[in-house]
Write a protein that holds these residues in place. Structure first.
Motif, PDB file in Angstrom:
ATOM      1  N   THR A 184      84.534  77.737 160.095  1.00 49.91           N
ATOM      2  CA  THR A 184      84.515  76.975 161.344  1.00 49.91           C
ATOM      3  C   THR A 184      84.050  75.550 161.068  1.00 49.91           C
ATOM      4  O   THR A 184      83.460  75.260 160.023  1.00 49.91           O
ATOM      5  CB  THR A 184      83.575  77.615 162.372  1.00 49.91           C
ATOM      6  N   SER A 185      84.310  74.674 162.018  1.00 53.06           N
ATOM      7  CA  SER A 185      83.935  73.273 161.835  1.00 53.06           C
ATOM      8  C   SER A 185      82.456  73.028 162.105  1.00 53.06           C
ATOM      9  O   SER A 185      81.818  72.231 161.442  1.00 53.06           O
ATOM     10  CB  SER A 185      84.783  72.386 162.757  1.00 53.06           C
ATOM     11  N   ARG A 186      81.900  73.719 163.087  1.00 54.02           N
ATOM     12  CA  ARG A 186      80.481  73.550 163.444  1.00 54.02           C
ATOM     13  C   ARG A 186      79.849  74.917 163.644  1.00 54.02           C
ATOM     14  O   ARG A 186      79.605  75.347 164.785  1.00 54.02           O
ATOM     15  CB  ARG A 186      80.368  72.721 164.726  1.00 54.02           C
ATOM     16  N   PRO A 187      79.577  75.630 162.554  1.00 52.79           N
ATOM     17  CA  PRO A 187      79.092  77.015 162.680  1.00 52.79           C
ATOM     18  C   PRO A 187      77.823  77.155 163.500  1.00 52.79           C
ATOM     19  O   PRO A 187      77.646  78.147 164.221  1.00 52.79           O
ATOM     20  CB  PRO A 187      78.882  77.448 161.229  1.00 52.79           C
ATOM     21  N   HIS A 188      76.933  76.174 163.424  1.00 54.46           N
ATOM     22  CA  HIS A 188      75.667  76.280 164.154  1.00 54.46           C
ATOM     23  C   HIS A 188      75.867  76.214 165.660  1.00 54.46           C
ATOM     24  O   HIS A 188      75.006  76.652 166.423  1.00 54.46           O
ATOM     25  CB  HIS A 188      74.716  75.165 163.706  1.00 54.46           C
ATOM     26  N   VAL A 189      77.009  75.698 166.091  1.00 49.75           N
ATOM     27  CA  VAL A 189      77.334  75.626 167.517  1.00 49.75           C
ATOM     28  C   VAL A 189      78.304  76.728 167.921  1.00 49.75           C
ATOM     29  O   VAL A 189      78.097  77.440 168.908  1.00 49.75           O
ATOM     30  CB  VAL A 189      77.938  74.251 167.873  1.00 49.75           C
ATOM     31  N   LEU A 190      79.376  76.894 167.135  1.00 49.84           N
ATOM     32  CA  LEU A 190      80.453  77.801 167.524  1.00 49.84           C
ATOM     33  C   LEU A 190      80.064  79.263 167.435  1.00 49.84           C
ATOM     34  O   LEU A 190      80.426  80.070 168.304  1.00 49.84           O
ATOM     35  CB  LEU A 190      81.691  77.543 166.656  1.00 49.84           C
ATOM     36  N   VAL A 191      79.356  79.647 166.385  1.00 52.75           N
ATOM     37  CA  VAL A 191      79.028  81.065 166.197  1.00 52.75           C
ATOM     38  C   VAL A 191      78.160  81.604 167.335  1.00 52.75           C
ATOM     39  O   VAL A 191      78.492  82.633 167.942  1.00 52.75           O
ATOM     40  CB  VAL A 191      78.385  81.307 164.813  1.00 52.75           C
ATOM     41  N   PRO A 192      77.041  80.957 167.681  1.00 52.39           N
ATOM     42  CA  PRO A 192      76.254  81.467 168.819  1.00 52.39           C
ATOM     43  C   PRO A 192      77.060  81.463 170.117  1.00 52.39           C
ATOM     44  O   PRO A 192      76.971  82.409 170.915  1.00 52.39           O
ATOM     45  CB  PRO A 192      75.075  80.483 168.904  1.00 52.39           C
ATOM     46  N   ARG A 193      77.837  80.416 170.353  1.00 50.71           N
ATOM     47  CA  ARG A 193      78.631  80.332 171.577  1.00 50.71           C
ATOM     48  C   ARG A 193      79.592  81.509 171.691  1.00 50.71           C
ATOM     49  O   ARG A 193      79.689  82.153 172.738  1.00 50.71           O
ATOM     50  CB  ARG A 193      79.407  79.014 171.595  1.00 50.71           C
ATOM     51  N   VAL A 194      80.285  81.794 170.604  1.00 51.21           N
ATOM     52  CA  VAL A 194      81.278  82.871 170.614  1.00 51.21           C
ATOM     53  C   VAL A 194      80.607  84.232 170.798  1.00 51.21           C
ATOM     54  O   VAL A 194      81.119  85.097 171.516  1.00 51.21           O
ATOM     55  CB  VAL A 194      82.125  82.835 169.332  1.00 51.21           C
TER      56      VAL A 194
END
Length: 511
Positions: A242-252
């Motif tokens: 992912t491009s921004r794992p610290h943002v995208l992973v928790p969001r998803v």
């Protein structure tokens, strides 16, 4: 020009890139929020849950309050996700569960978790081939007047999934996305139809009454229902892509848990509305996995029901591909860190996919399906037929493994932040992780206790301890491997859970 071909290669722009580094790192920026969400939700196989898991839970356990169970489990898994998501901001590793556990509980525990994850996700994926082959052979017999053994479509699907596993993950995400969106829409259409045309008891909310969750079957019903959520926890597996794992992973993760809880609670409630709460258990026992199709036939017609049958199969294919991708990435992470041969820790070609891990998963699937096919000497409808045993045995082995991993990860989150001196700032997350861990351990205990019910075996059957024992053996084998590495190769032991960070350290040391 190429310099030392074993270590470097020339890029298209004429620069030098580290060849081994490219092989040992998954390609970043492949997935955004939508692609990641679709990849993890596909594993939940919504139509398979609504058409298969829900009627089975109603029929076997006699629990009318299944919709409320989904709400309760949604709360537990959101509590789990709070700490799990925070951990994902600090650790970006395709090994997800075992990486988190090794960061909190040490490399040896991480090695044990790695073997459990590899076995559990393989079991979940391979088990679906049984029900997939059974359903495809049934569809061909009904609509094409063609009689073929269940294992033929199962093996064809295994090869197709293996081929897709070698492609770019964003290509896989598009395939999963199309299949997922269509089946979700069809279930929503049924939900609306059931609410618009309820059974004789009307729009009853009785299924959400806490009094419906009494009796000896509640614990086992929790085991059935928590398996429906499996998939959301896979989001960190794709963090490196992912491009921004610290943002995208928790969001998803939060979108997935919340969405799944609401969707399944409403859909199971719609089933009770369509039949009437007082009739849902008896109707489920009579119709079994045909309950949903029986209810759509009268409300939405034969054509809609036929399409639903087809999407039931394509939804299972999407789940097969989703779990395949997860297994391949766990194998990649383990190969990169010395828990599997180094060949597994390299990506392949221009796709950047973990090709060797994908091949391993395909081989495992083909071998297991072939073994069950060879022993298949009973009619497909017989509950002891290998085709159905493949689904029930392996599905429950995998579910138990993931529940145990989630409980261990909850403990790991607490230890990780306490050791970092962040207990004060992370206090509320540590409390939610501890509560989730306790709840998950209770569910794991019920799963082991009632395993003979989950797999349809008798109370004196050896399957009640042999099958869950596979997870125990995997954990033991992993811990032994970790201890051996700590004694004989401490540098490898120290890398467990570091993932691509270990490569960056190697790169810095060699420069």
């Amino acid at each position: 020009m190429t310099t030392d071909s074993s270590r470097t290669s020339t890029t298209a722009s004429g620069g030098i890139s580290t060849f081994k580094g490219e092989e040992r790192a998954l390609r970043a920026d492949r997935l955004g929020t939508g692609g990641l969400l679709l990849s993890v939700l596909a594993a939940t196989a919504p139509l398979m849950v609504v058409a298969g898991v829900m009627p089975t839970t109603f029929a076997v356990m006699g629990i009318v309050g299944q919709p409320l169970l989904f709400v309760v489990l949604g709360v537990v898994l959101i509590l789990f996700s709070i700490g799990y998501a925070e951990m994902s901001r600090h650790v970006h590793n395709a090994g997800a569960f075992y990486a988190y556990i090794s960061r909190g509980l040490g490399g040896t525990a991480g090695a044990g978790a790695a073997l459990v994850a590899l076995v559990a996700y393989n079991a979940l994926q391979v088990g679906i081939y049984g029900i997939f082959g059974f359903e495809v052979s049934g569809l061909l017999a009904t609509y094409a007047d063609l009689e073929i053994a269940w294992w033929i479509p199962a093996l064809v699907a295994a090869l197709a999934v293996g081929l897709l596993g070698w492609l770019k993950i964003d290509v896989n995400a598009r395939v999963l996305g199309v299949l997922l969106v269509i089946e979700v829409l069809l279930v929503v259409v049924f939900d609306i139809a059931a609410i618009a045309d309820p059974g004789k008891e009307g729009l009853s909310l009785h299924a959400f009454n806490p009094d419906t969750l009494t009796g000896a079957g509640v614990g086992t019903a929790l085991c059935f229902c928590i398996a429906a959520f499996l998939g959301f926890e896979q989001a960190p597996v794709y963090a490196e892509e992912t491009s921004r794992p610290h943002v995208l992973v928790p969001r998803v993760m939060f979108l997935a848990v919340g969405g799944v809880a609401v969707f399944f609670a409403l859909s199971s409630w719609a089933l009770t509305v369509a039949t009437g709460p007082s009739a849902i258990v008896g109707t489920s026992q009579k119709q079994s996995a045909g309950l949903l199709f029986f209810l759509t036939e009268s409300r939405l017609g034969g054509t809609f029901t036929d399409v639903l049958h087809v999407l039931f199969v394509t939804g299972m294919f999407a789940a097969l591909l989703s779990f395949h991708n997860v297994v391949a990435r766990y194998a990649f992470a383990m190969g990169r860190e010395g828990l599997l041969p180094a060949a597994f820790g390299r990506t392949s070609g221009s796709s950047g996919a973990p090709g060797t891990g994908s091949l391993l998963q395909t081989v495992v699937a083909v071998v297991v399906v072939a073994a069950f096919a060879i022993t298949d000497d009973k009619p497909a409808g017989d509950p002891t037929a290998p085709v159905l045993q493949l689904f029930t045995w392996f599905g429950n082995i995998g579910a138990l493994g993931v529940i145990v991993l989630m409980a261990a990860a909850s403990l790991s989150v607490v230890v990780f932040f306490v050791r970092r001196g962040a207990a004060g700032t992370q206090a509320w997350r540590l409390v939610t992780s501890a509560l989730a861990g306790i709840a998950l351990l209770v569910i794991a205990g019920y799963t082991v206790k009632d395993f003979e019910v989950l797999v349809g075996a008798g109370p004196d059957s050896s399957l009640s301890w042999v099958l869950p024992g596979i997870i125990g053996l995997a954990a033991l084998a992993g811990v032994v491997l970790g201890l051996v590495l700590r004694a004989r190769a401490p540098e490898k032991h120290a890398r467990i859970g570091l993932g691509n960070e270990a490569f960056q350290l190697d790169k810095a040391a060699s420069s």
